[in-house]
Scaffold this motif. Structure first.
Motif, short mmCIF file in Angstrom:
data_model
loop_
_atom_site.label_atom_id
_atom_site.label_comp_id
_atom_site.label_asym_id
_atom_site.label_seq_id
_atom_site.Cartn_x
_atom_site.Cartn_y
_atom_site.Cartn_z
N LEU A 1 19.14 31.07 45.53
CA LEU A 1 17.70 30.95 45.27
C LEU A 1 17.27 29.51 45.02
O LEU A 1 16.14 29.28 44.58
CB LEU A 1 17.32 31.81 44.06
N ASN B 1 14.40 36.58 48.41
CA ASN B 1 14.62 35.19 48.78
C ASN B 1 13.77 34.75 49.98
O ASN B 1 14.04 33.71 50.59
CB ASN B 1 16.10 34.96 49.10
N GLN C 1 13.85 28.27 46.04
CA GLN C 1 12.66 28.90 45.47
C GLN C 1 12.14 28.06 44.29
O GLN C 1 12.53 28.24 43.15
CB GLN C 1 13.00 30.32 45.00
N ARG D 1 8.30 33.31 48.11
CA ARG D 1 8.17 34.59 47.40
C ARG D 1 7.72 34.41 45.95
O ARG D 1 6.96 35.20 45.42
CB ARG D 1 9.52 35.32 47.44
N TRP D 2 8.21 33.35 45.27
CA TRP D 2 7.96 33.19 43.84
C TRP D 2 6.92 32.12 43.55
O TRP D 2 6.82 31.66 42.40
CB TRP D 2 9.28 32.89 43.14
#
Length: 420
Positions: free
Chosen positions: A173, A224, A176, A228-229
């Motif tokens: 990740l 992932n 991210q 996305r975040w």
């Protein structure tokens, strides 16, 4: 709240070898080819009208891992004095009338099973609507507190550091940027989550295989996806629920131990229960365990409560850190309780690590899953009350108030006459 847990990024194989102790056996089970009936499918198996079938027929809709312990299970013994449910009276919170506890359980809570443990012995047990002691029921959101429990154990073992970013434990990740400031502490406390749209939630459910749709890539590929975040935290937080954030916790736990989550659960928690029955953990199409995917028999669910009681009374022999239990039971003090989320329970009730610290009498906590599935733990009375139900809403104030009445009445009935 202080100290904390772990997350994970492993590709889970269809099967893995036993460890030297050979106490845990984990078997991959594909999704069943035959459903429970022609009117129940992937999109309605958890609808209110189908709960009693769906919560126990989960293997017809999703692949899973079967978890069993090779050691002989411990059979729970009966207590010297048994509770007579139909003779115990309590106030019905819906119409304020006096009712017997059996009525409240069957009619108000839509209960399917009740087990009462006092000092580790069965003081009362009853089943309704076809549920039997050996049946495993899907816990859904009631899985969340157990993930925090395993995280606390990982912190105590030095596998996780509460103040480090999740990216430190899940290198996959690292791209991210929205996760760089998300600490393990915040993730494990579960007191905040990212702001997800209804479409995001629908896509997340499909990616895990909960709902019908294209699921080939699995839950971690969804977690992932680029960007996305890149979002803020929800302003109207609904606590005590699972979601995409909780699947991050699953990932971190697996990475910190470098083991599949099912193996961690078996070695750190399940085998300590000396269970009577196998457990199941639902997975996506890639074999990755899902954050709401644990299924246990009612007797083994109750054993979780007894495990926490025993851990508090003999902390030197338990892997469960004492600070974790003390955090769950500590008085509210100046903290502000989440009363809007827990209406129906006594004042001072609030979420902690996914568990509910109960207001009123001291040293009581609960796991509140959806649909009335719940686990009540009174450390001072060494009392555990496990309930499986099929209430037609996931959470309501009336359901919580009914649980509170049932807990209080059963707690009083288990005490010697002079102490009630």
């Amino acid at each position: 709240m202080k100290q904390w847990l772990t997350l994970l990024a492993l590709t889970v194989p269809l099967a893995w070898p036993l460890h030297a102790a050979e106490e845990c056996v984990i078997e991959s089970v594909p999704r069943g080819t035959k459903g429970p009936g022609p009117w129940i499918d992937q999109d309605n198996w958890l609808a209110p009208e189908n709960l009693r079938i769906g919560l126990q027929s989960f293997g017809s809709f999703m692949p899973l891992l079967k978890i069993r312990v090779t050691a002989t299970g411990h059979i729970l013994r009966p207590a010297p004095r048994q509770i007579e449910l139909d003779k115990l009276k309590a106030r019905d919170p819906l119409d304020q009338q006096q009712r017997d506890i059996g009525f409240l359980l069957a009619t108000r809570l839509y209960a399917d099973g009740l087990l009462v443990l006092r000092d580790g012995k069965v003081a009362g047990e009853r089943y309704w609507n076809g549920l039997v002691a050996q049946d495993q029921r899907l816990l859904l959101g009631a899985t969340r507190p157990l993930l925090s429990l395993m995280g606390a154990m990982a912190v105590a073992q030095g596998k996780l550091s509460p103040d480090r970013s999740i990216i430190r434990y899940v290198p996959a990740l690292s791209g991210q940027t929205g996760l760089r400031k998300l600490s393990i502490r915040r993730l494990l406390e579960g007191e905040s989550s990212f702001d997800w749209s209804s479409q995001d939630v629908d896509d997340w459910l499909v990616s895990g295989g909960w709902n019908f749709g294209k699921t080939a890539s699995g839950i971690r590929a969804w977690l992932n996806q680029p960007g996305r975040w890149e979002r803020g935290f929800a302003t109207n937080q609904k606590l005590g629920e699972v979601g995409p954030d909780t699947d991050l916790l699953v990932w971190a736990l697996a990475e910190s131990y470098r083991l599949p989550l099912a193996q961690i659960f078996c070695e750190e928690v399940f085998e300590k229960l000396r269970p009577e029955n196998a457990a199941f953990w639902l997975t996506d199409t890639q074999g990755t365990e899902l954050s709401a995917g644990l299924a246990l028999s009612l007797r083994d669910f109750a054993r979780l409560g007894q495990l926490l009681i025993d851990a508090r009374n003999s902390s030197r022999r338990s892997r469960i850190p004492n600070w974790f239990i003390e955090t769950l039971t500590a008085s509210t003090g100046l903290r502000t309780a989440n009363t809007s989320d827990l209406r129906g329970l006594k004042k001072g009730s609030e979420f902690r690590y996914g568990f509910v610290h109960l207001g009123g009498a001291q040293n009581r906590i609960a796991i509140l899953g959806p649909y009335g599935n719940s686990l009540y733990i009174d450390f001072d009375r060494r009392l555990v009350i496990a309930i499986y139900a099929a209430y037609p809403r996931d959470h309501t104030a009336g359901m919580r108030a009914t649980l509170e009445q049932i807990w209080d009445t059963l707690a009083s009935a288990t005490q010697p006459i002079g102490k009630r």
